[in-house]
Design a protein around this motif. Structure first.
Motif, PDB file in Angstrom:
ATOM      1  N   LEU A 138       7.180   0.198   1.745  1.00  0.00           N
ATOM      2  CA  LEU A 138       6.581   1.134   1.424  1.00  0.00           C
ATOM      3  C   LEU A 138       5.953   1.491   0.188  1.00  0.00           C
ATOM      4  O   LEU A 138       5.098   2.010  -0.136  1.00  0.00           O
ATOM      5  N   SER A 139       6.794   1.389  -0.781  1.00  0.00           N
ATOM      6  CA  SER A 139       6.603   1.712  -2.191  1.00  0.00           C
ATOM      7  C   SER A 139       5.530   0.587  -2.620  1.00  0.00           C
ATOM      8  O   SER A 139       4.513   0.997  -3.478  1.00  0.00           O
ATOM      9  N   LEU A 140       5.640  -0.479  -2.119  1.00  0.00           N
ATOM     10  CA  LEU A 140       4.400  -1.590  -2.627  1.00  0.00           C
ATOM     11  C   LEU A 140       3.059  -0.879  -2.062  1.00  0.00           C
ATOM     12  O   LEU A 140       2.181  -1.229  -2.752  1.00  0.00           O
ATOM     13  N   ILE A 141       3.198  -0.754  -0.771  1.00  0.00           N
ATOM     14  CA  ILE A 141       1.896  -0.230  -0.275  1.00  0.00           C
ATOM     15  C   ILE A 141       1.404   0.938  -0.863  1.00  0.00           C
ATOM     16  O   ILE A 141       0.114   1.181  -1.053  1.00  0.00           O
ATOM     17  N   VAL A 142       1.936   1.801  -1.606  1.00  0.00           N
ATOM     18  CA  VAL A 142       1.875   3.063  -2.344  1.00  0.00           C
ATOM     19  C   VAL A 142       1.333   2.719  -3.525  1.00  0.00           C
ATOM     20  O   VAL A 142       0.101   3.059  -4.161  1.00  0.00           O
ATOM     21  N   ASP A 143       1.854   1.684  -4.004  1.00  0.00           N
ATOM     22  CA  ASP A 143       1.249   1.126  -5.313  1.00  0.00           C
ATOM     23  C   ASP A 143      -0.108   0.492  -5.218  1.00  0.00           C
ATOM     24  O   ASP A 143      -0.920   0.862  -6.048  1.00  0.00           O
ATOM     25  N   PHE A 144      -0.522  -0.188  -3.950  1.00  0.00           N
ATOM     26  CA  PHE A 144      -1.830  -0.727  -3.678  1.00  0.00           C
ATOM     27  C   PHE A 144      -2.743   0.426  -3.491  1.00  0.00           C
ATOM     28  O   PHE A 144      -3.671   0.384  -4.202  1.00  0.00           O
ATOM     29  N   HIS A 145      -2.217   1.496  -2.809  1.00  0.00           N
ATOM     30  CA  HIS A 145      -3.109   2.623  -2.523  1.00  0.00           C
ATOM     31  C   HIS A 145      -3.402   3.463  -3.789  1.00  0.00           C
ATOM     32  O   HIS A 145      -4.510   3.492  -4.223  1.00  0.00           O
ATOM     33  N   ASP A 146      -2.412   3.721  -4.798  1.00  0.00           N
ATOM     34  CA  ASP A 146      -2.344   4.123  -6.001  1.00  0.00           C
ATOM     35  C   ASP A 146      -3.456   3.498  -7.069  1.00  0.00           C
ATOM     36  O   ASP A 146      -4.405   3.988  -7.771  1.00  0.00           O
ATOM     37  N   ALA A 147      -3.331   2.203  -6.988  1.00  0.00           N
ATOM     38  CA  ALA A 147      -4.054   1.219  -7.906  1.00  0.00           C
ATOM     39  C   ALA A 147      -5.512   1.548  -7.226  1.00  0.00           C
ATOM     40  O   ALA A 147      -6.463   1.523  -7.998  1.00  0.00           O
ATOM     41  N   ALA A 148      -5.875   1.276  -6.010  1.00  0.00           N
ATOM     42  CA  ALA A 148      -7.241   1.510  -5.368  1.00  0.00           C
ATOM     43  C   ALA A 148      -7.854   2.973  -5.782  1.00  0.00           C
ATOM     44  O   ALA A 148      -8.953   3.029  -6.174  1.00  0.00           O
ATOM     45  N   GLU A 149      -7.057   4.059  -5.619  1.00  0.00           N
ATOM     46  CA  GLU A 149      -7.575   5.372  -6.076  1.00  0.00           C
ATOM     47  C   GLU A 149      -7.934   5.524  -7.408  1.00  0.00           C
ATOM     48  O   GLU A 149      -8.903   6.086  -7.769  1.00  0.00           O
ATOM     49  N   GLN A 150      -7.118   4.657  -8.235  1.00  0.00           N
ATOM     50  CA  GLN A 150      -7.565   4.783  -9.603  1.00  0.00           C
ATOM     51  C   GLN A 150      -8.401   3.686 -10.302  1.00  0.00           C
ATOM     52  O   GLN A 150      -8.765   3.466 -11.387  1.00  0.00           O
ATOM     53  N   ASN A 151      -9.137   2.883  -9.098  1.00  0.00           N
ATOM     54  CA  ASN A 151     -10.196   2.087  -9.503  1.00  0.00           C
ATOM     55  C   ASN A 151      -9.861   0.889 -10.206  1.00  0.00           C
ATOM     56  O   ASN A 151     -10.571   0.490 -11.233  1.00  0.00           O
ATOM     57  N   ALA A 152      -8.513   0.540 -10.213  1.00  0.00           N
ATOM     58  CA  ALA A 152      -7.976  -0.718 -10.690  1.00  0.00           C
ATOM     59  C   ALA A 152      -8.777  -2.037 -10.590  1.00  0.00           C
ATOM     60  O   ALA A 152      -9.564  -2.114  -9.571  1.00  0.00           O
ATOM     61  N   PRO A 153      -9.177  -2.913 -11.511  1.00  0.00           N
ATOM     62  CA  PRO A 153      -9.771  -4.106 -11.331  1.00  0.00           C
ATOM     63  C   PRO A 153      -9.340  -4.718  -9.955  1.00  0.00           C
ATOM     64  O   PRO A 153      -8.158  -4.801  -9.823  1.00  0.00           O
ATOM     65  N   LYS A 154     -10.224  -5.499  -9.602  1.00  0.00           N
ATOM     66  CA  LYS A 154      -9.928  -6.121  -8.359  1.00  0.00           C
ATOM     67  C   LYS A 154      -8.963  -7.215  -8.521  1.00  0.00           C
ATOM     68  O   LYS A 154      -7.994  -7.234  -7.353  1.00  0.00           O
ATOM     69  N   ASP A 155      -8.703  -7.953  -9.553  1.00  0.00           N
ATOM     70  CA  ASP A 155      -7.632  -8.728  -9.726  1.00  0.00           C
ATOM     71  C   ASP A 155      -6.222  -8.109  -9.630  1.00  0.00           C
ATOM     72  O   ASP A 155      -5.245  -8.594  -9.081  1.00  0.00           O
TER      73      ASP A 155
END
Length: 136
Positions: free
Chosen positions: A23-40
């Protein structure tokens, strides 16, 4: 904010610990998406989730063997199906067929559905077997 909650606990320390990491990895993904992290970066986190899921599923399957779980084949087949779906979603994310929101929804639904159905049955079987052994 998505975070670990006791309602996700199944009662098996090892499985619950691995689910917390998942779940923490899923949250990391969500947070990165919310922060407009680069696609890579998003792709790397998604790949990490797939790799972790592969490890976690193998771990669960070893637990099933240790406890002679009668639904082992069905449960392992659901693991293979989920990994195939995850790899397909990764490809779709990579090729811009889906966006980060769709990828996140897939990941969270996967976590919520699989743990609340298949994993709950496994832990229930282990607990009932342990109780049966105590009564003999």
């Amino acid at each position: 904010m998505l975070k670990w909650d006791r309602k996700y606990e199944l009662g098996n320390d090892r499985i619950d610990a691995e689910h917390r990491i998942f779940l923490s990895l899923i949250v990391d993904f969500h947070d990165a998406a919310e922060q407009n992290a680069p696609k890579d970066k998003l792709l790397r986190i998604f790949k990490e989730i797939c790799k972790y899921a592969e490890f976690h599923f193998l771990s669960e399957e070893n637990i099933m063997i240790d406890h002679s779980y009668p639904e082992q084949e069905h449960h392992a087949n659901s693991h293979r199906k989920l990994l195939a779906e995850a790899n397909n979603k990764l490809y779709q994310l990579q090729s811009d067929s889906i966006g980060a929101d769709d990828a996140f929804n897939f990941l969270f639904n996967w976590f919520a559905f699989h743990t609340s159905s298949e994993d709950k049955k496994l832990v229930g079987y282990i607990e009932n077997g342990a109780k049966a052994n105590l009564n003999t």
